[in-house]
Write an enzyme that holds these catalytic residues in place. Sequence first.
Site, PDB file in Angstrom:
ATOM      1  N   ASN A 169      -0.310   1.184   3.687  1.00 67.17           N
ATOM      2  CA  ASN A 169      -1.465   2.358   3.857  1.00 67.17           C
ATOM      3  C   ASN A 169      -1.548   2.934   4.750  1.00 67.17           C
ATOM      4  O   ASN A 169      -2.323   4.350   4.326  1.00 67.17           O
ATOM      5  CB  ASN A 169      -3.061   0.643   4.409  1.00 67.17           C
ATOM      6  CG  ASN A 169      -2.360   0.282   5.394  1.00 67.17           C
ATOM      7  OD1 ASN A 169      -1.310   0.135   6.255  1.00 67.17           O
ATOM      8  ND2 ASN A 169      -3.007  -0.184   6.464  1.00 67.17           N
ATOM      9  N   LYS A 192      12.704   1.482   5.589  1.00 64.09           N
ATOM     10  CA  LYS A 192      12.686   0.383   4.455  1.00 64.09           C
ATOM     11  C   LYS A 192      11.193   1.208   4.640  1.00 64.09           C
ATOM     12  O   LYS A 192      10.242   0.137   4.797  1.00 64.09           O
ATOM     13  CB  LYS A 192      12.751  -0.982   5.167  1.00 64.09           C
ATOM     14  CG  LYS A 192      12.653  -2.226   4.038  1.00 64.09           C
ATOM     15  CD  LYS A 192      13.421  -1.733   2.487  1.00 64.09           C
ATOM     16  CE  LYS A 192      12.664  -2.745   1.404  1.00 64.09           C
ATOM     17  NZ  LYS A 192      10.940  -1.362   0.719  1.00 64.09           N
ATOM     18  N   THR A 195       7.022  -0.332  -0.926  1.00 56.52           N
ATOM     19  CA  THR A 195       7.117  -0.032  -1.583  1.00 56.52           C
ATOM     20  C   THR A 195       6.371   0.597  -2.270  1.00 56.52           C
ATOM     21  O   THR A 195       6.775   1.804  -2.789  1.00 56.52           O
ATOM     22  CB  THR A 195       7.250  -1.118  -2.818  1.00 56.52           C
ATOM     23  OG1 THR A 195       8.394  -1.832  -2.825  1.00 56.52           O
ATOM     24  CG2 THR A 195       7.638  -1.254  -4.904  1.00 56.52           C
ATOM     25  N   GLY A 245       2.410  -4.190   8.658  1.00 53.17           N
ATOM     26  CA  GLY A 245       2.591  -5.267   7.483  1.00 53.17           C
ATOM     27  C   GLY A 245       1.485  -6.359   7.612  1.00 53.17           C
ATOM     28  O   GLY A 245       1.154  -7.272   7.864  1.00 53.17           O
ATOM     29  N   GLY A 246       2.261  -7.344   6.632  1.00 53.96           N
ATOM     30  CA  GLY A 246       1.062  -8.239   6.156  1.00 53.96           C
ATOM     31  C   GLY A 246       1.665  -9.749   6.804  1.00 53.96           C
ATOM     32  O   GLY A 246       2.917  -8.792   7.839  1.00 53.96           O
ATOM     33  N   GLU A 264       2.710  -5.342  13.659  1.00 56.21           N
ATOM     34  CA  GLU A 264       1.454  -5.467  13.912  1.00 56.21           C
ATOM     35  C   GLU A 264       0.884  -5.575  12.641  1.00 56.21           C
ATOM     36  O   GLU A 264       1.253  -5.418  11.157  1.00 56.21           O
ATOM     37  CB  GLU A 264       1.016  -3.850  13.990  1.00 56.21           C
ATOM     38  CG  GLU A 264       0.208  -3.645  14.534  1.00 56.21           C
ATOM     39  CD  GLU A 264      -0.993  -3.342  13.248  1.00 56.21           C
ATOM     40  OE1 GLU A 264      -1.580  -3.780  11.878  1.00 56.21           O
ATOM     41  OE2 GLU A 264      -0.818  -2.137  12.737  1.00 56.21           O
ATOM     42  N   ARG A 297      -7.875  -0.849   5.883  1.00 52.67           N
ATOM     43  CA  ARG A 297      -6.505  -0.604   7.216  1.00 52.67           C
ATOM     44  C   ARG A 297      -6.640  -1.663   7.939  1.00 52.67           C
ATOM     45  O   ARG A 297      -7.926  -2.619   8.363  1.00 52.67           O
ATOM     46  CB  ARG A 297      -7.957   0.914   8.036  1.00 52.67           C
ATOM     47  CG  ARG A 297      -7.717   1.933   6.939  1.00 52.67           C
ATOM     48  CD  ARG A 297      -9.033   2.137   7.639  1.00 52.67           C
ATOM     49  NE  ARG A 297      -9.047   2.545   8.472  1.00 52.67           N
ATOM     50  CZ  ARG A 297     -10.170   2.352   9.784  1.00 52.67           C
ATOM     51  NH1 ARG A 297     -11.507   1.974   9.543  1.00 52.67           N
ATOM     52  NH2 ARG A 297     -10.000   2.461  11.126  1.00 52.67           N
ATOM     53  N   CYS A 298      -5.810  -2.228   8.836  1.00 45.86           N
ATOM     54  CA  CYS A 298      -6.050  -3.433   9.764  1.00 45.86           C
ATOM     55  C   CYS A 298      -6.918  -2.847  10.102  1.00 45.86           C
ATOM     56  O   CYS A 298      -7.714  -4.370  11.783  1.00 45.86           O
ATOM     57  CB  CYS A 298      -4.236  -3.166  10.413  1.00 45.86           C
ATOM     58  SG  CYS A 298      -4.047  -2.187  11.203  1.00 45.86           S
ATOM     59  N   THR A 299      -7.786  -2.067  11.196  1.00 45.15           N
ATOM     60  CA  THR A 299      -8.606  -2.159  12.077  1.00 45.15           C
ATOM     61  C   THR A 299      -9.691  -1.919  11.126  1.00 45.15           C
ATOM     62  O   THR A 299     -11.180  -1.088  11.921  1.00 45.15           O
ATOM     63  CB  THR A 299      -8.623  -0.797  12.531  1.00 45.15           C
ATOM     64  OG1 THR A 299      -8.068   0.751  11.801  1.00 45.15           O
ATOM     65  CG2 THR A 299      -7.545  -0.660  13.814  1.00 45.15           C
TER      66      THR A 299
HETATM   67  O1  G3H Z   1      -3.663  -0.139   8.948  1.00 42.55           O
HETATM   68  C1  G3H Z   1      -3.513  -0.352  10.375  1.00 42.55           C
HETATM   69  C2  G3H Z   1      -3.783   0.511  11.045  1.00 42.55           C
HETATM   70  O2  G3H Z   1      -3.001   1.050  12.043  1.00 42.55           O
HETATM   71  C3  G3H Z   1      -5.382   1.178  10.993  1.00 42.55           C
HETATM   72  O3  G3H Z   1      -5.481   3.212  11.586  1.00 42.55           O
HETATM   73  O4  G3H Z   1      -7.237   2.818  12.762  1.00 42.55           O
HETATM   74  O5  G3H Z   1      -5.711   5.008  11.878  1.00 42.55           O
HETATM   75  O6  G3H Z   1      -7.262   3.696  10.992  1.00 42.55           O
HETATM   76  P1  G3H Z   1      -6.601   3.665  11.685  1.00 42.55           P
END
Ligand code: G3H
Length: 496
Positions: A169, A192, A195, A245-246, A264, A297-299
């Site tokens: 992402n 790395k 993909t 990642g996941g 993370e 986004r993870c956030t």
């Molecule tokens: O997807 C994980 C990212 O660390 C989120 O970053 O809060 O700038 O979108 P962001």
Amino acid sequence: MAGKGVFKDMLDGEVYKYYADGEWKRSSSGGTVNILNPSTRKPQYKVQACTQEEVNKVFDSAKAAQKLWAKTPLWKRAEALHRAAAILKENKVAIAEALVKEVAKPQKDAVTEVVRSGDLISYTAEEGIRILAEGKFLVSDSFPGNDRNKLCMSSKIPLGVVLAIPPFNYPVNLAVSKIGPALIAGNALVLKPPTQGAVSCLHMVHCFHLAGFPKGLISAVTGKGSEIGDFLTMHPMVNCISFTGGDTGIAIARKAGMIPLQMELGGKDACIVLEDADLDLAASNIVKGGYSYSGQRCTAVKVVLAFESIADMLVAKVNAKVAKLTVGPPEEDSDITPVVSESSANFIEGLVKDAKEKGAKFHQEWKRDGNLIWPVLIDHVRPDMRIAWEEPFGPVLPVIRIKTVEEGIHHCNANNFGLQGCVFTKDINKAIMIADAMETGTVQINSAPARGPDHFPFQGIRDSGVGSQGITNSINMMTKTKSTVINLPGPSYQMG
Ligand code: G3H
């Protein structure tokens, strides 16, 4: 244009090469990996399928280059990073094009990612200059039983070779958030790329190449996870892993050796909205936080916990904004673009169907075309629904109605993830008390969760990861303390 102009050396026919020893190379495997365009679901790019032997060579070169790099004056290392940052920004259009094609990032956001990455590298260079210049000086007689005859000088030295694995992402930004700190601290870097996102990542690496870093110091290997995934992460020459990642990250952490880890791994960021909140502010943040980049986004806001008394009003405001989101291809800068893969879209659909079967209320019709999913707000979600706990990574957002603050905090803390969370209220005392009780790496008061600005500490707890990121923390994490102790023959001279 991607793969053209300054980037032309990266291509072998239609296949992107991998980067080792300061050169773009073709893998001896003869194999390639296809990267599908999430919008067309057809192959867009091809990258090399590197072999384990090639990975071994990359580590040998990294180790040799790192020894010299660690002795390169800090100001010269900073200068090289500043050059890379400038080149990256100059080439933002070409790199953004790759981001649009391989991860369906909306055009404007793709450009923003590249510019943000350039800024991140420059800030890292400056921060490195500041924090690596300082050490500690200790005197022995502060510890019981000691005379004043031992003087300890300690400073930060590099770890060696850092393995960086960014996610799809933010393949550029979350790569440079690892590369910058590693390099300024005097480490070598093996990358790395994910993909999906590999080609954007390789373009970014080429900017470091053009900036003139020593041969072997930076390398980027692409390939099949089954062939080189574990081989990389369990490689004896890796001295640190920085992964975003996941839940693959959990497996990596279990297998990694005795090395520092920065992991993370996602979030289920809760957004608690109290009765006295500014509902317009909360609604804008919920929409921006929940749906930007299609929720990938993870956030992202991943669950709204709204007080019963204001929930209807809040939901109406969110719905009005969701209705205005544009849905379509990333090239047209749509707000909602196709999610990264068909399997991801299937997973999202599974969560949505489960909620529907269990009686959640849908404010928008469920609609999917290939990987493109129309945004939905799923109301009256209950704890027995999967979407209450799982991370969809898509434009679907659950709302749970709560009666007490404790209920909201409980839902946030009972989650496997603990990345960020947010609370909306005009009562700052209450906000601070709730933030204190929320067991997440960061709590935002009156704003949606977000990693940036990039020098802020960024960390998760529980399954969201280990280690803290953000520019300063990453530089510190990619170093270790080295002490030199001067042992005097006795306490200092006793005078008169
Ligand atoms: O997807 C994980 C990212 O660390 C989120 O970053 O809060 O700038 O979108 P962001």
